[in-house]
Design a protein around this motif. Structure first.
Motif, PDB file in Angstrom:
ATOM      1  N   LEU A 137       0.397  -3.335  -6.225  1.00 35.00           N
ATOM      2  CA  LEU A 137       0.855  -2.093  -5.607  1.00 35.00           C
ATOM      3  C   LEU A 137      -0.350  -1.159  -5.654  1.00 35.00           C
ATOM      4  CD1 LEU A 137       3.006  -0.324  -4.338  1.00 35.00           C
ATOM      5  CD2 LEU A 137       3.934   0.142  -6.593  1.00 35.00           C
ATOM      6  N   VAL A 138      -0.810  -0.792  -4.475  1.00 32.75           N
ATOM      7  CA  VAL A 138      -2.097  -0.116  -4.356  1.00 32.75           C
ATOM      8  C   VAL A 138      -1.892   1.299  -3.822  1.00 32.75           C
ATOM      9  CG1 VAL A 138      -4.397  -0.291  -3.325  1.00 32.75           C
ATOM     10  CG2 VAL A 138      -3.046  -2.377  -3.730  1.00 32.75           C
ATOM     11  N   GLY A 139      -2.427   2.278  -4.512  1.00 32.79           N
ATOM     12  CA  GLY A 139      -2.318   3.656  -4.045  1.00 32.79           C
ATOM     13  C   GLY A 139      -3.551   4.055  -3.260  1.00 32.79           C
ATOM     14  N   GLY A 140      -4.468   4.747  -3.936  1.00 36.61           N
ATOM     15  CA  GLY A 140      -5.652   5.318  -3.278  1.00 36.61           C
ATOM     16  C   GLY A 140      -6.385   4.349  -2.368  1.00 36.61           C
TER      17      GLY A 140
ATOM     18  N   GLY B 176      -0.042  -2.622 -10.681  1.00 32.72           N
ATOM     19  CA  GLY B 176      -0.497  -1.413  -9.994  1.00 32.72           C
ATOM     20  C   GLY B 176      -1.251  -0.514 -10.946  1.00 32.72           C
ATOM     21  N   GLY B 177      -2.303   0.106 -10.445  1.00 34.05           N
ATOM     22  CA  GLY B 177      -3.114   1.010 -11.266  1.00 34.05           C
ATOM     23  C   GLY B 177      -4.577   0.805 -10.947  1.00 34.05           C
ATOM     24  N   SER B 178      -5.076   1.625  -9.991  1.00 41.67           N
ATOM     25  CA  SER B 178      -6.486   1.581  -9.614  1.00 41.67           C
ATOM     26  C   SER B 178      -6.961   0.189  -9.182  1.00 41.67           C
ATOM     27  CB  SER B 178      -7.363   2.131 -10.748  1.00 41.67           C
ATOM     28  OG  SER B 178      -7.024   3.489 -11.010  1.00 41.67           O
TER      29      SER B 178
ATOM     30  N   GLY C 245       0.844  -1.191   0.000  1.00 38.67           N
ATOM     31  CA  GLY C 245       0.000   0.000   0.000  1.00 38.67           C
ATOM     32  C   GLY C 245       0.878   1.240   0.000  1.00 38.67           C
ATOM     33  N   ASN C 246       0.816   1.978  -1.100  1.00 40.44           N
ATOM     34  CA  ASN C 246       1.598   3.210  -1.245  1.00 40.44           C
ATOM     35  C   ASN C 246       0.731   4.381  -0.804  1.00 40.44           C
ATOM     36  OD1 ASN C 246       3.096   5.394  -2.114  1.00 40.44           O
ATOM     37  ND2 ASN C 246       2.593   5.102  -4.283  1.00 40.44           N
ATOM     38  N   TRP C 247       1.088   4.961   0.319  1.00 44.29           N
ATOM     39  CA  TRP C 247       0.258   6.030   0.885  1.00 44.29           C
ATOM     40  C   TRP C 247       0.561   7.389   0.254  1.00 44.29           C
ATOM     41  CZ3 TRP C 247       0.203   4.897   6.925  1.00 44.29           C
ATOM     42  CH2 TRP C 247      -0.336   3.618   7.132  1.00 44.29           C
ATOM     43  N   LYS C 248       1.523   7.420  -0.627  1.00 41.43           N
ATOM     44  CA  LYS C 248       1.901   8.668  -1.319  1.00 41.43           C
ATOM     45  C   LYS C 248       2.110   9.795  -0.297  1.00 41.43           C
ATOM     46  CE  LYS C 248      -0.746   7.068  -5.231  1.00 41.43           C
ATOM     47  NZ  LYS C 248      -0.827   7.232  -6.661  1.00 41.43           N
ATOM     48  N   MET C 249       1.746  11.044  -0.633  1.00 41.58           N
ATOM     49  CA  MET C 249       1.947  12.151   0.311  1.00 41.58           C
ATOM     50  C   MET C 249       0.643  12.416   1.064  1.00 41.58           C
ATOM     51  SD  MET C 249       3.875  15.793  -0.368  1.00 41.58           S
ATOM     52  CE  MET C 249       2.446  16.757  -0.833  1.00 41.58           C
TER      53      MET C 249
ATOM     54  N   TRP D 282      -1.440   5.270 -17.296  1.00 40.77           N
ATOM     55  CA  TRP D 282      -2.826   5.678 -17.542  1.00 40.77           C
ATOM     56  C   TRP D 282      -3.809   5.060 -16.538  1.00 40.77           C
ATOM     57  CZ3 TRP D 282      -5.529   1.221 -18.695  1.00 40.77           C
ATOM     58  CH2 TRP D 282      -4.777   0.149 -19.196  1.00 40.77           C
ATOM     59  N   ALA D 283      -3.337   4.108 -15.752  1.00 39.67           N
ATOM     60  CA  ALA D 283      -4.230   3.449 -14.787  1.00 39.67           C
ATOM     61  C   ALA D 283      -3.987   3.926 -13.359  1.00 39.67           C
ATOM     62  CB  ALA D 283      -4.044   1.936 -14.859  1.00 39.67           C
ATOM     63  N   ILE D 284      -2.951   4.743 -13.149  1.00 38.26           N
ATOM     64  CA  ILE D 284      -2.604   5.137 -11.779  1.00 38.26           C
ATOM     65  C   ILE D 284      -3.425   6.343 -11.344  1.00 38.26           C
ATOM     66  CG2 ILE D 284      -0.774   5.935 -10.254  1.00 38.26           C
ATOM     67  CD1 ILE D 284       1.214   4.427 -11.946  1.00 38.26           C
ATOM     68  N   GLY D 285      -4.209   6.138 -10.323  1.00 40.69           N
ATOM     69  CA  GLY D 285      -4.998   7.225  -9.748  1.00 40.69           C
ATOM     70  C   GLY D 285      -6.112   7.722 -10.659  1.00 40.69           C
ATOM     71  N   THR D 286      -6.410   6.984 -11.704  1.00 47.18           N
ATOM     72  CA  THR D 286      -7.403   7.445 -12.677  1.00 47.18           C
ATOM     73  C   THR D 286      -8.727   6.708 -12.548  1.00 47.18           C
ATOM     74  OG1 THR D 286      -6.656   5.774 -14.248  1.00 47.18           O
ATOM     75  CG2 THR D 286      -5.615   7.969 -14.388  1.00 47.18           C
TER      76      THR D 286
ATOM     77  N   TYR E 128       4.504  -3.574 -12.368  1.00 49.46           N
ATOM     78  CA  TYR E 128       4.077  -3.038 -13.665  1.00 49.46           C
ATOM     79  C   TYR E 128       2.887  -2.129 -13.401  1.00 49.46           C
ATOM     80  CZ  TYR E 128       1.529  -2.581 -17.996  1.00 49.46           C
ATOM     81  OH  TYR E 128       0.836  -2.048 -19.055  1.00 49.46           O
ATOM     82  N   GLU E 129       3.078  -0.846 -13.697  1.00 46.00           N
ATOM     83  CA  GLU E 129       2.026   0.127 -13.426  1.00 46.00           C
ATOM     84  C   GLU E 129       1.803   0.989 -14.669  1.00 46.00           C
ATOM     85  OE1 GLU E 129       1.527   0.950  -9.011  1.00 46.00           O
ATOM     86  OE2 GLU E 129       3.191   2.198  -9.616  1.00 46.00           O
ATOM     87  N   PRO E 130       0.848   0.610 -15.510  1.00 41.41           N
ATOM     88  CA  PRO E 130       0.561   1.459 -16.662  1.00 41.41           C
ATOM     89  C   PRO E 130       0.153   2.847 -16.170  1.00 41.41           C
ATOM     90  CG  PRO E 130      -1.134  -0.245 -16.386  1.00 41.41           C
ATOM     91  CD  PRO E 130      -0.060  -0.534 -15.384  1.00 41.41           C
TER      92      PRO E 130
HETATM   93  C1  PEP Z   1       0.273   3.696  -7.044  1.00 40.19           C
HETATM   94  O1  PEP Z   1       0.397   4.677  -6.313  1.00 40.19           O
HETATM   95  O2  PEP Z   1       1.254   2.987  -7.286  1.00 40.19           O
HETATM   96  C2  PEP Z   1      -1.041   3.390  -7.608  1.00 40.19           C
HETATM   97  C3  PEP Z   1      -1.165   2.341  -8.367  1.00 40.19           C
HETATM   98  O3  PEP Z   1      -2.070   4.251  -7.301  1.00 40.19           O
HETATM   99  P1  PEP Z   1      -3.648   3.930  -7.483  1.00 40.19           P
HETATM  100  O4  PEP Z   1      -3.884   2.573  -6.890  1.00 40.19           O
HETATM  101  O5  PEP Z   1      -4.338   5.021  -6.749  1.00 40.19           O
HETATM  102  O6  PEP Z   1      -3.928   3.933  -8.955  1.00 40.19           O
END
Ligand code: PEP
Length: 252
Positions: A233-236, A212-214, A9-13, A171-175, A167-169
């Motif tokens: 790899l999970v962001g939001g 990774g990507g949404s 889980g990537n908590w970003k900023m 166009w799929a990250i945070g979108t 692998y994080e396309p």
């Molecule tokens: C990420 O931060 O690596 C990511 C994939 O973000 P999200 O899950 O929000 O798209």
């Protein structure tokens, strides 16, 4: 070959220390005892100590979002891999698309960071993926091949099986637009073939590939069912305990 799943889980900023501690404590309670997968919490630097304390004695691991390639020196504002180890990290994310997009990180720079991470005893999670324009131009495999070739050019073959690739396309990250399982699997299979060619079958079979990507609770199961998707790899969706706990407990 069964690879041990790895969900990070990537908590970003996001997350001041108070909420970070609460989130980590809730996750420790819900998924802190799972023994058949790796679960990594990746808070901002300022919350590492709080999260470390909250997950102490559980199976959750701590990771950092970035690290510098040099051991120490006059690099104001930077944090070395040794400092991350000192802070309790076992993993470090390298080359996240937001670092590439906003902070000018390159494949060559990632190569140095991967070496430094291994030298310090960390497990690097090397991130890359294509932009939407690159995908639409039919260049996905060309871009991914370059990210592999340049990022992993000097990787010690003995360490390669321990690397984690995300692998994080872009166009799929945070979108909210997730790659379909077929799209994810296609690129993961390509990456594994490349690894087989360059590092041999044993490394290709052992190395874990995250998508990774949404990633969300309602799409994780079908993504994790892909034969070459070994984790996420999970962001939001990693910022809410219940949702991330469900992702960690994917069903496939
Ligand atoms: C990420 O931060 O690596 C990511 C994939 O973000 P999200 O899950 O929000 O798209």
């Amino acid at each position: 070959m069964t690879r041990r799943p790895i969900i990070a889980g990537n908590w970003k900023m996001y997350m001041l220390t108070g909420p970070a501690k609460e989130l980590a404590a809730a996750l420790a309670k819900q998924v802190g005892r799972l023994a058949d997968r790796d679960v990594v919490l990746v808070p901002p630097f300022t919350a590492l100590a709080a999260v470390k304390e909250a997950i102490a004695g559980t199976n959750l691991a701590l990771g950092a979002q970035n690290g510098h390639a040099k051991n120490e020196g006059a690099f104001t504002g930077e944090v070395s891999m040794a400092m991350l180890v000192d802070a309790g990290c076992r993993y470090v994310v390298i080359g996240h698309s937001e670092r590439r997009q906003f902070f000018g990180e390159t494949n060559a720079g990632c190569r140095e960071k991967i070496k430094a991470a291994f030298a310090a005893g960390l497990t690097p999670i090397y991130c890359f993926g294509e932009l939407l324009a690159e995908r639409e131009a039919g260049k996905t495999f060309e871009v991914v091949r370059r990210q592999l070739e340049e990022g992993l050019a000097e990787l010690d073959p003995a360490l390669a099986p321990r690397l984690v690739i995300a692998y994080e396309p872009v166009w799929a990250i945070g979108t909210g637009k997730t790659a379909s399982p077929a799209q994810a699997q296609e690129v993961h299979a390509f990456i594994r073939d490349w690894l087989r060619e360059h590092f041999g079958a044993a490394t290709a079979d052992a190395l874990r590939l995250q998508y990774g990507g949404s990633v969300k609770p309602d799409n994780v199961d079908e993504l994790m069912a892909c034969p070459d998707v070994d984790g996420a790899l999970v962001g939001g969706a990693s910022l809410k305990a219940d949702g991330f706990a469900r992702i960690v407990q994917f069903r496939s």
